[in-house]
Design a protein around this motif. Structure first.
Motif, PDB file in Angstrom:
ATOM      1  N   THR A  25       0.838  -1.092   0.008  1.00  0.00           N
ATOM      2  CA  THR A  25       0.061   0.036  -0.026  1.00  0.00           C
ATOM      3  C   THR A  25       0.774   1.211   0.150  1.00  0.00           C
ATOM      4  N   TRP A  26       1.907   1.228   0.744  1.00  0.00           N
ATOM      5  CA  TRP A  26       2.851   2.385   0.781  1.00  0.00           C
ATOM      6  C   TRP A  26       3.484   2.494  -0.575  1.00  0.00           C
ATOM      7  N   TRP A  27       3.939   1.565  -1.238  1.00  0.00           N
ATOM      8  CA  TRP A  27       4.556   1.509  -2.484  1.00  0.00           C
ATOM      9  C   TRP A  27       3.566   2.018  -3.596  1.00  0.00           C
ATOM     10  N   SER A  28       2.273   1.807  -3.441  1.00  0.00           N
ATOM     11  CA  SER A  28       1.464   2.231  -4.588  1.00  0.00           C
ATOM     12  C   SER A  28       0.843   3.579  -4.408  1.00  0.00           C
ATOM     13  N   GLU A  29       0.650   3.945  -2.910  1.00  0.00           N
ATOM     14  CA  GLU A  29      -0.164   5.169  -2.590  1.00  0.00           C
ATOM     15  C   GLU A  29       0.999   6.047  -2.280  1.00  0.00           C
ATOM     16  N   GLY A  30       2.060   5.956  -1.699  1.00  0.00           N
ATOM     17  CA  GLY A  30       3.095   6.639  -1.370  1.00  0.00           C
ATOM     18  C   GLY A  30       3.154   7.334   0.136  1.00  0.00           C
ATOM     19  N   ALA A  31       2.031   6.747   1.064  1.00  0.00           N
ATOM     20  CA  ALA A  31       2.267   6.995   2.363  1.00  0.00           C
ATOM     21  C   ALA A  31       1.921   5.646   3.049  1.00  0.00           C
ATOM     22  N   TYR A  32       2.503   5.646   4.194  1.00  0.00           N
ATOM     23  CA  TYR A  32       2.574   4.457   4.948  1.00  0.00           C
ATOM     24  C   TYR A  32       1.225   4.236   5.923  1.00  0.00           C
ATOM     25  N   PRO A  33       0.554   3.323   5.660  1.00  0.00           N
ATOM     26  CA  PRO A  33      -0.891   3.199   6.542  1.00  0.00           C
ATOM     27  C   PRO A  33      -0.244   2.289   7.601  1.00  0.00           C
ATOM     28  N   PHE A  34      -0.538   2.753   8.955  1.00  0.00           N
ATOM     29  CA  PHE A  34      -0.579   1.671  10.120  1.00  0.00           C
ATOM     30  C   PHE A  34      -1.899   0.820   9.864  1.00  0.00           C
TER      31      PHE A  34
END
Length: 117
Positions: A25-34
């Motif tokens: 998700t971080w790689w595709s959206e650019g923000a790391y979701p916890f």
């Protein structure tokens, strides 16, 4: 004890799966979701989360949902799965090097000395 170890390894595998999901998700959206326990539950089956909340408020006290379930669902998933998995593996550890024969483990076959078999 085998059940505890198995559940512990399952929770550790879930922690790895959540890490992979978060990294993708971080790689595709650019923000790391916890990812939290609640967000994972809502992602997997949103209807059951809503039904559980409605049932808890209707049949149990609303305070139970507000003060117990809601904070539990905001816990980050990776540390929760890691701690729970490590605790279950530790509880189910073998004492010594060998497990005792029992119903699930069975007994070890005896080796014959000499003879054809």
């Amino acid at each position: 004890m085998v059940v505890f170890r198995g559940l512990g390894w399952l929770f550790l595998a879930l922690a790895v799966a959540v890490i992979v999901h978060d990294l993708l998700t971080w790689w595709s959206e650019g923000a790391y979701p916890f990812s939290t326990l609640g967000s994972l539950w809502a992602h997997l089956d949103p209807a059951s989360l809503g039904n559980t909340q409605t049932s808890a408020r209707r049949h149990l006290s609303g305070v139970l949902w507000t003060w117990m379930m809601r904070p539990l669902l905001t816990v980050p998933a990776v540390p929760a799965f890691l701690v729970l998995g490590a605790a279950l593996v530790w509880i189910g550890r073998r004492e010594g090097g060998r497990s005792e024969p029992g119903f699930l483990a069975g007994s070890r076959p005896r080796r014959r000395r000499g003879g054809l078999l």
